[in-house]
Design a protein around this motif. Structure first.
Motif, PDB file in Angstrom:
ATOM      1  N   GLN A 186      23.162  -1.634   1.436  1.00  0.00           N
ATOM      2  CA  GLN A 186      23.647  -2.611   1.851  1.00  0.00           C
ATOM      3  C   GLN A 186      22.648  -2.573   2.820  1.00  0.00           C
ATOM      4  N   ALA A 187      22.688  -3.945   3.226  1.00  0.00           N
ATOM      5  CA  ALA A 187      21.437  -4.067   4.296  1.00  0.00           C
ATOM      6  C   ALA A 187      21.943  -3.503   5.547  1.00  0.00           C
ATOM      7  N   GLU A 188      21.076  -2.705   6.557  1.00  0.00           N
ATOM      8  CA  GLU A 188      21.251  -2.073   7.654  1.00  0.00           C
ATOM      9  C   GLU A 188      19.776  -2.838   8.516  1.00  0.00           C
ATOM     10  N   ARG A 189      20.745  -2.647   9.867  1.00  0.00           N
ATOM     11  CA  ARG A 189      20.032  -3.287  10.615  1.00  0.00           C
ATOM     12  C   ARG A 189      19.316  -2.399  11.780  1.00  0.00           C
ATOM     13  N   TRP A 190      19.767  -0.855  11.410  1.00  0.00           N
ATOM     14  CA  TRP A 190      19.272  -0.114  12.139  1.00  0.00           C
ATOM     15  C   TRP A 190      18.020   0.341  11.274  1.00  0.00           C
ATOM     16  N   ARG A 201       1.222  -1.079  -0.170  1.00  0.00           N
ATOM     17  CA  ARG A 201       0.001   0.153   0.154  1.00  0.00           C
ATOM     18  C   ARG A 201       0.909   0.909  -0.124  1.00  0.00           C
ATOM     19  N   ARG A 202       2.017   1.061   0.351  1.00  0.00           N
ATOM     20  CA  ARG A 202       3.097   2.332   0.528  1.00  0.00           C
ATOM     21  C   ARG A 202       4.092   1.545   0.022  1.00  0.00           C
ATOM     22  N   SER A 203       4.512   0.768  -0.064  1.00  0.00           N
ATOM     23  CA  SER A 203       6.190   0.973  -1.702  1.00  0.00           C
ATOM     24  C   SER A 203       6.103  -0.645  -2.168  1.00  0.00           C
ATOM     25  N   MET A 204       7.142  -0.639  -3.504  1.00  0.00           N
ATOM     26  CA  MET A 204       6.988  -1.687  -3.774  1.00  0.00           C
ATOM     27  C   MET A 204       8.821  -1.850  -4.047  1.00  0.00           C
ATOM     28  N   ILE A 205       8.881  -3.108  -3.958  1.00  0.00           N
ATOM     29  CA  ILE A 205      10.632  -3.611  -4.143  1.00  0.00           C
ATOM     30  C   ILE A 205      10.736  -4.165  -5.427  1.00  0.00           C
ATOM     31  N   PHE A 206      12.080  -3.992  -6.460  1.00  0.00           N
ATOM     32  CA  PHE A 206      12.079  -4.500  -7.010  1.00  0.00           C
ATOM     33  C   PHE A 206      13.499  -5.019  -6.856  1.00  0.00           C
ATOM     34  N   LEU A 249      21.814   3.754   1.392  1.00  0.00           N
ATOM     35  CA  LEU A 249      21.059   4.226   0.245  1.00  0.00           C
ATOM     36  C   LEU A 249      21.180   4.823  -0.592  1.00  0.00           C
ATOM     37  N   THR A 250      20.773   4.723  -1.752  1.00  0.00           N
ATOM     38  CA  THR A 250      21.191   6.315  -2.749  1.00  0.00           C
ATOM     39  C   THR A 250      19.614   6.461  -3.470  1.00  0.00           C
ATOM     40  N   PHE A 251      19.458   8.163  -3.405  1.00  0.00           N
ATOM     41  CA  PHE A 251      18.283   8.067  -3.958  1.00  0.00           C
ATOM     42  C   PHE A 251      18.509   8.609  -5.226  1.00  0.00           C
ATOM     43  N   LEU A 252      17.277   7.700  -6.493  1.00  0.00           N
ATOM     44  CA  LEU A 252      17.480   8.148  -7.057  1.00  0.00           C
ATOM     45  C   LEU A 252      16.556   8.994  -8.233  1.00  0.00           C
ATOM     46  N   GLY A 253      15.498   9.673  -7.857  1.00  0.00           N
ATOM     47  CA  GLY A 253      14.976  10.340  -7.928  1.00  0.00           C
ATOM     48  C   GLY A 253      13.489   9.926  -7.558  1.00  0.00           C
ATOM     49  N   TYR A 254      12.840  11.178  -8.049  1.00  0.00           N
ATOM     50  CA  TYR A 254      11.064  10.890  -7.651  1.00  0.00           C
ATOM     51  C   TYR A 254      10.240  11.623  -8.690  1.00  0.00           C
ATOM     52  N   GLU A 255       8.625  10.902  -8.171  1.00  0.00           N
ATOM     53  CA  GLU A 255       7.956  11.242  -9.567  1.00  0.00           C
ATOM     54  C   GLU A 255       6.624  11.661  -9.098  1.00  0.00           C
ATOM     55  N   ASP A 256       6.331  12.997  -9.439  1.00  0.00           N
ATOM     56  CA  ASP A 256       5.387  13.285  -8.300  1.00  0.00           C
ATOM     57  C   ASP A 256       4.184  13.264  -9.624  1.00  0.00           C
ATOM     58  N   VAL A 257       2.995  12.823  -8.418  1.00  0.00           N
ATOM     59  CA  VAL A 257       1.898  12.705  -8.807  1.00  0.00           C
ATOM     60  C   VAL A 257       0.072  12.760  -8.101  1.00  0.00           C
ATOM     61  N   SER A 258       0.585  13.747  -7.842  1.00  0.00           N
ATOM     62  CA  SER A 258      -0.218  15.190  -7.171  1.00  0.00           C
ATOM     63  C   SER A 258      -1.385  14.818  -7.592  1.00  0.00           C
ATOM     64  N   ASP A 259      -2.058  14.645  -9.275  1.00  0.00           N
ATOM     65  CA  ASP A 259      -2.873  15.043  -9.560  1.00  0.00           C
ATOM     66  C   ASP A 259      -3.813  13.992  -9.678  1.00  0.00           C
ATOM     67  N   THR A 270      16.029  -4.734   7.641  1.00  0.00           N
ATOM     68  CA  THR A 270      16.518  -6.114   7.551  1.00  0.00           C
ATOM     69  C   THR A 270      16.491  -6.718   6.575  1.00  0.00           C
ATOM     70  N   GLY A 271      15.402  -6.791   5.927  1.00  0.00           N
ATOM     71  CA  GLY A 271      15.400  -7.437   4.554  1.00  0.00           C
ATOM     72  C   GLY A 271      16.288  -6.710   3.412  1.00  0.00           C
ATOM     73  N   TRP A 272      16.559  -6.181   3.448  1.00  0.00           N
ATOM     74  CA  TRP A 272      17.559  -5.078   1.974  1.00  0.00           C
ATOM     75  C   TRP A 272      18.874  -6.673   1.903  1.00  0.00           C
ATOM     76  N   TYR A 273      19.200  -6.299   0.730  1.00  0.00           N
ATOM     77  CA  TYR A 273      20.236  -6.973  -0.447  1.00  0.00           C
ATOM     78  C   TYR A 273      20.344  -5.700  -1.509  1.00  0.00           C
ATOM     79  N   PRO A 274      22.150  -5.761  -1.278  1.00  0.00           N
ATOM     80  CA  PRO A 274      22.815  -5.052  -2.333  1.00  0.00           C
ATOM     81  C   PRO A 274      22.235  -5.150  -3.480  1.00  0.00           C
ATOM     82  N   GLY A 275      21.714  -4.116  -4.474  1.00  0.00           N
ATOM     83  CA  GLY A 275      21.057  -3.865  -5.906  1.00  0.00           C
ATOM     84  C   GLY A 275      19.497  -3.546  -6.203  1.00  0.00           C
ATOM     85  N   ASP A 276      18.887  -4.285  -4.622  1.00  0.00           N
ATOM     86  CA  ASP A 276      17.567  -3.968  -4.558  1.00  0.00           C
ATOM     87  C   ASP A 276      17.347  -2.421  -4.743  1.00  0.00           C
TER      88      ASP A 276
END
Length: 250
Positions: free
Chosen positions: A144-148, A21-26, A116-126, A175-181
């Protein structure tokens, strides 16, 4: 989950936990999404990632929880959408409310710490129900995975630096991240009010929820690679979009 092991023909699974409902992971490679009936895919994701929005089969777990499986081969289509549709231009300023002399312009990708690396954003306000809402998608790559425990903050600032509305959260478990996700987060910010005069600014960043410390941001490209940006990014045009939509709704 046996049904996923059977579909992928392996028991060597690397699960990622997220709220559709708030996110998608690839993840890289073949992936099966299992979405419970209580957490359906947000329309904003289904519209932009049709390859991941075609259900394969439905069923129920041993405890009776209903689910739907979505099957896609790899994250290539997500990468193509990111390349073609998102905004990479951002800015920074040491001042809470920047002026023309303090504003610095950057281009994503921008790294936050080593995580994390921020790749950009998309405005969907309409697509928002209220004309004065800011609705956007932020796109990220895992380094990299993050424990915090982490959260993304999105704040709309008034011309005097007051927070008119905010959205803080992260619906992909670190805690479930893998590099490249690669993952995308949906943000909805409802403004308490929209001042008639002066610029509105939208700021974005990451912080640890246990200490409230913000992660530092660094440029990653060109001659500015490694340059410190601060602890937030300013997203251009979103604030003025909210102002114009608010005027149209009056």
């Amino acid at each position: 989950v046996p049904v996923i092991e059977q579909r992928l023909r392996t028991n060597d699974l690397r699960p990622r936990w997220f709220d559709a409902r708030r996110s998608m992971i690839f993840p890289v490679g073949r992936t099966v999404l299992l979405l419970g009936a209580e957490t359906p895919m947000a329309p904003e994701f289904a519209q932009r990632f049709p390859f991941a929005a075609v259900p394969g089969e439905s069923g129920a777990t041993a405890d009776g929880t209903r689910y739907t499986l979505y099957d896609f081969q790899d994250s290539l289509s997500a990468s193509q959408h990111i390349t073609s549709a998102i905004t990479s231009e951002v800015a920074s300023s040491p001042q809470i409310v920047p002026d023309s002399t303090s504003l610095e312009h950057w281009r994503a990708p921008v790294s936050f710490g080593d995580t994390l690396t921020f790749l950009g954003y998309e405005d969907v306000s309409d697509t928002a129900e209220s004309g004065s809402d800011v609705v956007m998608l932020s796109y990220w790559r895992v380094e990299q995975a993050e424990r915090w425990p982490l959260a993304i903050f999105v704040h709309v600032l008034s011309p005097t630096g007051d927070i008119l509305g905010q959205d803080d959260g992260l619906a992909v478990a670190p805690t479930g991240w893998y590099p490249g996700d690669v993952f995308v987060q949906l943000h909805r910010v409802t403004l308490d009010e929209t001042p008639a005069e002066g610029p509105l600014w939208v700021q974005l960043g990451l912080y640890r929820t246990d200490t409230l410390d913000r992660l530092p941001a660094y440029s990653t490209e060109g001659d500015d690679g490694g340059a410190a940006i601060g602890d937030r990014l300013l997203l251009l045009n979103l604030g003025e979009h909210a102002r114009e939509e608010s005027r149209l709704s009056e």
